[in-house]
Design a protein around this motif. Structure first.
Motif, PDB file in Angstrom:
ATOM      1  N   TYR A  53     -11.492  -9.106   9.156  1.00 24.44           N
ATOM      2  CA  TYR A  53     -10.029  -8.938   9.376  1.00 24.44           C
ATOM      3  C   TYR A  53      -9.767  -7.682   8.554  1.00 24.44           C
ATOM      4  O   TYR A  53     -10.278  -7.495   7.399  1.00 24.44           O
ATOM      5  N   TYR A  54      -8.678  -6.894   9.052  1.00 26.83           N
ATOM      6  CA  TYR A  54      -8.415  -5.708   8.758  1.00 26.83           C
ATOM      7  C   TYR A  54      -7.641  -5.753   7.103  1.00 26.83           C
ATOM      8  O   TYR A  54      -6.331  -6.351   7.124  1.00 26.83           O
ATOM      9  N   ASP A  55      -8.540  -5.703   6.051  1.00 28.54           N
ATOM     10  CA  ASP A  55      -7.707  -5.600   4.787  1.00 28.54           C
ATOM     11  C   ASP A  55      -8.279  -4.671   3.608  1.00 28.54           C
ATOM     12  O   ASP A  55      -7.650  -4.603   2.684  1.00 28.54           O
ATOM     13  N   HIS A  56      -9.022  -3.674   4.144  1.00 32.44           N
ATOM     14  CA  HIS A  56      -9.621  -2.871   3.098  1.00 32.44           C
ATOM     15  C   HIS A  56      -8.649  -1.730   2.911  1.00 32.44           C
ATOM     16  O   HIS A  56      -8.649  -1.191   1.890  1.00 32.44           O
ATOM     17  N   ALA A  57      -7.638  -1.689   3.503  1.00 28.42           N
ATOM     18  CA  ALA A  57      -6.344  -0.799   3.174  1.00 28.42           C
ATOM     19  C   ALA A  57      -4.941  -1.541   3.690  1.00 28.42           C
ATOM     20  O   ALA A  57      -4.320  -0.717   3.894  1.00 28.42           O
ATOM     21  N   GLY A  58      -4.877  -2.768   3.916  1.00 23.26           N
ATOM     22  CA  GLY A  58      -3.787  -3.596   4.308  1.00 23.26           C
ATOM     23  C   GLY A  58      -2.859  -3.462   3.439  1.00 23.26           C
ATOM     24  O   GLY A  58      -2.947  -3.547   1.997  1.00 23.26           O
ATOM     25  N   CYS A  59      -1.454  -3.906   3.607  1.00 21.97           N
ATOM     26  CA  CYS A  59      -0.534  -3.608   2.496  1.00 21.97           C
ATOM     27  C   CYS A  59       0.088  -5.169   2.286  1.00 21.97           C
ATOM     28  O   CYS A  59       0.629  -5.531   1.285  1.00 21.97           O
ATOM     29  N   GLN A  66      -1.370  -2.990  10.198  1.00 17.25           N
ATOM     30  CA  GLN A  66      -2.833  -2.912  10.780  1.00 17.25           C
ATOM     31  C   GLN A  66      -3.256  -4.521  11.039  1.00 17.25           C
ATOM     32  O   GLN A  66      -4.497  -4.449  11.564  1.00 17.25           O
TER      33      GLN A  66
ATOM     34  N   MET B  50       4.416   2.223   0.445  1.00 17.05           N
ATOM     35  CA  MET B  50       4.985   1.154  -0.183  1.00 17.05           C
ATOM     36  C   MET B  50       6.122   1.484  -1.107  1.00 17.05           C
ATOM     37  O   MET B  50       6.975   0.308  -1.491  1.00 17.05           O
ATOM     38  N   MET B 201      -1.006  -0.983  -2.075  1.00 14.81           N
ATOM     39  CA  MET B 201      -2.025  -1.269  -0.992  1.00 14.81           C
ATOM     40  C   MET B 201      -3.439  -2.056  -1.437  1.00 14.81           C
ATOM     41  O   MET B 201      -3.648  -1.626  -2.820  1.00 14.81           O
ATOM     42  N   ARG B 202      -3.844  -2.495  -0.306  1.00 12.41           N
ATOM     43  CA  ARG B 202      -5.146  -3.026  -0.852  1.00 12.41           C
ATOM     44  C   ARG B 202      -6.449  -1.995  -1.040  1.00 12.41           C
ATOM     45  O   ARG B 202      -7.519  -2.515  -1.290  1.00 12.41           O
ATOM     46  N   ASP B 203      -6.059  -0.704  -0.767  1.00 14.64           N
ATOM     47  CA  ASP B 203      -7.078   0.220  -0.832  1.00 14.64           C
ATOM     48  C   ASP B 203      -7.221   0.781  -2.196  1.00 14.64           C
ATOM     49  O   ASP B 203      -8.137   1.728  -2.343  1.00 14.64           O
ATOM     50  N   TYR B 494     -17.819  -3.412   9.840  1.00 15.83           N
ATOM     51  CA  TYR B 494     -16.638  -4.096   8.804  1.00 15.83           C
ATOM     52  C   TYR B 494     -17.129  -5.269   8.237  1.00 15.83           C
ATOM     53  O   TYR B 494     -16.542  -6.075   8.284  1.00 15.83           O
TER      54      TYR B 494
END
Lengths: 110, 593
Positions: A53-59, A66, B50, B201-203, B494
């Motif tokens: 699920y999209y989270d490598h750059a999710g907020c 995303q 953010m 953010m998670r990145d 992914y």
């Protein structure tokens, strides 16, 4: 966290391996104010590292959008949809699935 | 190994936040081909979207811009005084001057490009992070910056201490990409992901700083980490949001611990006033919250209760109507919190990592020790010293613009070098390793463990025993766990576990340099408080700590400060007394900064 658990049914499909999509059910501890994303994070962290699920750059705060998908058939953001009972999570467009809940992007905006 | 695509450009910008966009736009002005790589979705990743977001500049310059407030009695000199005292004198004063000088120009450009300002005060304009990103994306496209999204850069390639390219990974497809270029601007922000909770953010896993370090750039002042106070700790859906921080900064409110005590009782009243109603709140309140946590006086999630207290409901409603109209910010719905505030019901809040003062060592041309490698924004060391109060948003534009300009000039008359294919092959094999190791350690579990320990041992309050415990842990991880990280299956599409496994070594590298620096700094200053060295020591510690990367270890050295016009004080002063002195040294310009 309470002792209560809820069923989370997740759309799974890796076109490289799977003949067709299927649904996998996970038991996830319920806590007040949790979102569908909280549930996905729990599954990834504790139950199944293969879930995409999209989270490598999710907020995770409703800003980047995303994590748009379908929650019980209805479009929404996983991170800002509250979860109180059994739910089903699906990608935004099943015909464009790259893997599980991740869909291919429209032609990259180059 | 599969066929790998090679992309050639003149200037490669790594990082898709504000600093990256601004650098890319400026480098393009130098008639260069420019490619900007965004790890996540275009204009929706990094810390910038953010942000609240405030942009600070001297009030006098602001007052000359139509439609903005700005205190006409403010001046560049006053702002300089304030940034340096807020930074407890550890700032690179050349970079502070650059920030002040370029801030008005960069704001005017942004407004010309379409930025809408929501409100302004003495020396701050308030807008939205997403609004800024939309303006930057439009501008970057219009000037012909090439853009790539969902691509992570794994390593820089150098030849004879000059950058020649980089290795990237398409996160969605798992395909590698070779980049060949003449100059690189690093604009990857902080390493929030090493902590939990965080506001980013998670990145943001710090790979930009880490790979620059491995490529030969120095990093410095890694011990200074700002925690935002009063972020939501619960419910999970709001966790990490800075909404209570914004409301409490403007309106006040009440913070109580699990014994019902007002946690600010007993502190100096001036310290409390400036430490809650100006952006000193991040350092002061996070210190107070961390102390409560160490004394076992916090609630289930490790936080305190925030209520409206004596603050006016009408004022809160008014502020909310401007900052998040109808108690909504994008898809974040805070309607229920509005009701709770009105009825004086508590929410659990606490400190969450927000900003890293340290980073890649740059000179006043934004050059690093590696030729052709530039750095801008949060990933770079210097402007804010030991504590940031002025806006980081301003810095992404002032530094992004100049770093982009200089990188463009550097690249303009240069030939690109050939990529070392055998070095690339080795890097790719190393990157693929977690996919092939069987029965190893689960990356997700390790990340969670590390995040918890960072929050505990590298928070606003530290001491030698805890830092040494954490260092032992990190060294053990480095030797015995990182090489064994393994994914459940070998799919390259992914694969979240693979991304975690690729990010973790970078976080461990930065954590180790931070912990070593925090151990070395035997004093308390800014956002670094040592229980065992509770004084600010201006006789011995007006020094930066620079970390050099040797193949197997880190070398830490002290470096003298970069001073242009403001000489630091001498003497040894208790931490909070010195903080109070720095607050008192503020100029007569009002506002939150």
């Amino acid at each position: 966290m309470t002792d209560e658990k809820i069923k989370v049914n997740v759309f799974r499909y890796d076109p490289a391996v799977d003949q067709e999509p299927y649904y996998q059910t996970y038991n996830v501890p319920w806590e007040p104010g949790m979102s569908a994303m909280t549930a996905l994070d729990y599954i990834y962290n504790h139950l199944d590292g293969t879930l995409a699920y999209y989270d490598h750059a999710g907020c995770d705060l409703g800003i980047c959008s995303q994590c748009t998908g379908k929650i019980n058939g209805k479009s929404g953001l996983f991170c800002q949809t509250a979860v109180k009972e059994e739910i089903t999570l699906e990608p935004r467009k099943k015909e464009r699935v790259l893997k599980d809940l991740i869909t291919q992007r429209a032609e990259s905006s180059k | 190994m599969r066929n790998v695509k090679t992309i050639e450009t003149d200037v490669l910008v790594i990082g898709g936040g504000g600093a990256g966009f601004r650098a890319a736009i400026e480098a393009r002005e130098k008639e260069c081909n420019v490619l900007m790589i965004s790890k996540g979705p275009l204009a929706r990743c990094g810390a910038t979207p953010m942000a609240g977001a405030d942009y600070t500049l001297d009030g006098k310059s602001m007052s000359k811009i139509e439609g903005l407030t700005g205190d006409p009695n403010d001046s560049a000199e006053k702002v300089f005084n304030d940034i340096v005292t807020q930074g407890c004198y550890l700032n690179n004063q050349k970079l502070v001057e650059q920030y002040i000088k370029r801030a008005p120009q960069c704001l005017k450009e942004l407004m010309d490009w379409g930025l809408k300002v929501k409100l302004s005060d003495e020396r701050m304009i308030f807008t939205t992070g997403t609004g800024m990103m939309n303006v930057l994306l439009r501008k970057a496209k219009s000037v012909g910056v090439d853009l790539l999204e969902d691509v992570a850069v794994l390593e820089l390639l150098t030849h004879e201490n000059s950058v020649v390219g980089a290795l990237g990974l398409n996160v969605l497809t798992g395909e590698f990409i070779h980049f060949r270029c003449k100059a690189i601007v690093m604009a990857t922000g902080g390493w929030h992901k090493a902590f939990w909770p965080n506001t980013g953010m998670r990145d943001l896993s710090g790979e930009g700083i880490a790979m620059a370090h491995r490529a030969g750039a120095d990093i410095g002042n890694m011990e200074f980490i700002t925690f935002c106070c009063n972020t939501f700790y619960a419910p999970p859906m709001w966790r990490g949001s800075i909404a209570p921080y914004i409301i409490s900064l403007i309106c006040g409110g009440r913070l109580t611990n699990n014994r019902g005590e007002d946690v600010l009782k007993g502190y100096d009243s001036f310290l409390v006033e400036k430490g809650t109603l100006t952006e000193w709140n991040k350092s002061f309140l996070s210190f107070v919250t961390a102390k409560q946590a160490r004394d076992g006086k916090v609630f289930a999630n490790g936080g305190l209760h925030y209520t409206r207290g004596d603050a006016s409901w009408e004022m809160m409603e008014l502020v909310a109507s401007m900052v998040f109209p109808n108690w909504k910010y994008k898809a974040l719905d805070l309607t229920e919190w509005g009701r709770m505030l009105q009825e004086n019901e508590p929410v659990e809040v606490g400190h969450a990592v927000e900003f890293f003062e340290g980073g890649i060592v740059i000179n006043d041309q934004f050059e690093t020790a590696v030729a052709g490698l530039y750095a801008a924004g949060e990933c770079a060391l210097g402007t804010f010293g030991a504590n940031r109060v002025f806006a980081a948003i301003t810095e992404i534009f002032t530094q992004g613009a100049d770093a982009g300009n200089n990188a463009g000039e550097y690249a303009h008359n240069r030939q690109s070098a050939d990529l070392d294919l055998s070095a690339l092959k080795e890097l790719k094999e190393k990157a693929l390793q977690p996919l092939t190791v069987s029965k190893g350690e689960r990356p997700a579990e390790l990340r969670k463990r590390v995040q918890r320990k960072s929050q505990r041992y590298l928070g606003p309050i530290r001491n030698r025993d805890e830092l040494e415990t954490f260092l032992d842990y990190l060294e053990d991880i480095k030797v015995s766990v990182l090489p064994k990280l393994s994914t459940t299956n070998d799919s390259r599409t992914y694969n979240k576990e693979w991304m975690d496994a690729l990010e973790l070594p970078n976080m461990i590298q930065l954590l180790e340099s931070s912990v070593r620096s925090a151990l070395m700094r035997t004093e308390s200053r800014g956002v670094h408080y040592r229980e065992d060295f509770p004084d600010t020591d201006n006789d011995n510690w007006l020094q930066e700590i620079i970390v050099k990367h040797d193949t197997a270890t880190f070398q830490l050295n002290q470096r003298p400060l970069t001073i242009t016009s403001m000489s630091p004080p001498t003497g040894v002063t208790p931490y909070l007394d010195f903080m109070k002195q720095m607050m008192e040294a503020h100029s007569d310009t009002g506002g939150k900064h």
